[in-house]
Design a protein around this motif. Structure first.
Motif, PDB file in Angstrom:
ATOM      1  N   VAL A   3      -6.823 -15.544  10.298  1.00  0.00           N
ATOM      2  CA  VAL A   3      -7.024 -14.218   9.726  1.00  0.00           C
ATOM      3  C   VAL A   3      -8.052 -13.470  10.563  1.00  0.00           C
ATOM      4  O   VAL A   3      -8.987 -14.079  11.112  1.00  0.00           O
ATOM      5  N   THR A   5     -10.224  -9.482  11.175  1.00  0.00           N
ATOM      6  CA  THR A   5     -10.551  -8.105  10.833  1.00  0.00           C
ATOM      7  C   THR A   5     -10.654  -7.329  12.136  1.00  0.00           C
ATOM      8  O   THR A   5     -11.383  -7.723  13.053  1.00  0.00           O
ATOM      9  N   GLY A  20      -7.152  -5.928   7.854  1.00  0.00           N
ATOM     10  CA  GLY A  20      -6.966  -7.366   7.911  1.00  0.00           C
ATOM     11  C   GLY A  20      -5.650  -7.685   8.596  1.00  0.00           C
ATOM     12  O   GLY A  20      -4.682  -6.943   8.486  1.00  0.00           O
ATOM     13  N   CYS A  22      -3.239 -11.145   8.949  1.00  0.00           N
ATOM     14  CA  CYS A  22      -3.009 -12.542   8.608  1.00  0.00           C
ATOM     15  C   CYS A  22      -1.778 -13.015   9.368  1.00  0.00           C
ATOM     16  O   CYS A  22      -0.684 -12.458   9.205  1.00  0.00           O
ATOM     17  N   MET A  40      -9.285  -9.552   0.753  1.00  0.00           N
ATOM     18  CA  MET A  40      -9.791  -8.961   2.000  1.00  0.00           C
ATOM     19  C   MET A  40     -10.468  -7.612   1.759  1.00  0.00           C
ATOM     20  O   MET A  40     -11.415  -7.233   2.447  1.00  0.00           O
ATOM     21  N   HIS A  42      -9.680  -4.641   2.484  1.00  0.00           N
ATOM     22  CA  HIS A  42      -9.457  -3.542   3.415  1.00  0.00           C
ATOM     23  C   HIS A  42      -8.429  -2.585   2.821  1.00  0.00           C
ATOM     24  O   HIS A  42      -7.671  -2.955   1.921  1.00  0.00           O
ATOM     25  N   THR A  45      -3.969  -4.754   4.646  1.00  0.00           N
ATOM     26  CA  THR A  45      -3.922  -6.024   5.363  1.00  0.00           C
ATOM     27  C   THR A  45      -2.496  -6.231   5.843  1.00  0.00           C
ATOM     28  O   THR A  45      -1.539  -6.074   5.075  1.00  0.00           O
ATOM     29  N   LEU A 260      -7.976 -19.112   7.028  1.00  0.00           N
ATOM     30  CA  LEU A 260      -7.790 -18.892   5.599  1.00  0.00           C
ATOM     31  C   LEU A 260      -7.572 -20.249   4.944  1.00  0.00           C
ATOM     32  O   LEU A 260      -6.682 -21.005   5.351  1.00  0.00           O
TER      33      LEU A 260
END
Length: 262
Positions: A3, A5, A20, A22, A40, A42, A45, A260
């Motif tokens: 994961v 950012t 984010g 993933c 997350m 944000h 994501t 994660l």
């Protein structure tokens, strides 16, 4: 499961719009993706699956409360992660709910995304919209997702102080407030508010520029423009209108990477 950012539409840390990303090894349930996006926190994501047989990468986007059909800054973030961590072609394709999206990186690490134009139609503002924004409109339009309200000046865009509770009642994904730029280095400025999908103010909104680019290109007489989004973090989107498509270009930087554990 990895994961990240990533700050999008900027070349500086802690500017632009954080997304984010993933990277999935296998398909996962929608509810799980929604839970991760909520964790997350944000505005969006991105969930990215590996491409099969050289085909497009499956890509989906979730806000903390819902899935969305198109997200520019999280697409930019996903492409940045692939370019930064894998050996991939300079042109990538993503399979999304908005169709196949093509992304290209140049030698200066500027990432360009080919998105559908979302042309606006002039409309009467719905009841409560202008009062919720607290602005004096010059022009109001709507497309399939958002309302756009042009105001008289860059200063008026900066001064907008929406009532988010009232704005949440407006039947649209979000609302764009925009004006011609007075600052150097930009052609137009904007802010984007989307409390209905859990994002009171989005720092930099790629998909909003799918409407802003054709709108301002028609007004200013140029297919190539620079838009500055005037959130607290701020960011820059370079736009090129090509018929019914809009190229959105910007930089991105990775702020965080990890695993994660769920």
């Amino acid at each position: 499961m990895l994961v990240y950012t990533v700050d999008s539409f900027t070349d500086e840390f802690f500017k632009g719009n954080p997304a984010g990303v993933c990277v999935l090894g296998n398909p996962v349930p929608d509810a799980w993706m929604q839970s991760v996006a909520a964790e997350m926190r944000h505005s969006e994501t991105a969930f990215l699956l590996g491409a099969e047989d050289g085909g497009p990468y499956p890509l989906r986007w979730f806000t903390p409360v819902t899935e969305v059909a198109l997200c520019g800054h999280a697409t930019l973030a996903a492409a940045h992660v692939l370019y930064s961590t894998r050996t991939v072609p300079e042109t990538l394709e993503f399979s999304t709910k908005s169709g196949i999206l093509s992304v290209t990186r140049d030698k200066y690490d500027l990432i360009s995304m080919d998105f559908p134009a979302k042309v606006l139609q002039a409309t009467t503002p719905p009841e409560g919209l202008i009062d919720a924004l607290g602005v004096k409109p010059v022009w109001t339009g709507k497309n399939v997702w958002d309302y756009l309200v042009e105001v008289e000046s860059e200063e008026a865009v900066l001064a907008a102080a929406p009532d988010f509770r009232d704005l949440e009642a407006v039947d649209a994904r979000g609302v764009i407030v925009t004006a011609r730029a007075s600052r150097a280095g930009a052609d137009y400025v904007s802010r984007f508010f989307a409390p209905k999908v859990g994002v009171p103010e989005d720092p930099v909104t790629g998909s909003a520029h799918c409407a802003l680019a054709p709108y301002w290109s028609a007004k200013l007489g140029s297919d190539r423009l620079v838009g500055a989004q005037l959130s607290q973090r701020g960011g820059v989107v370079r736009t090129t209108v090509r018929g019914d498509r809009v190229e959105l270009a910007g930089n991105a930087v990775t702020v965080l990477s990890g695993e994660l554990h769920v």
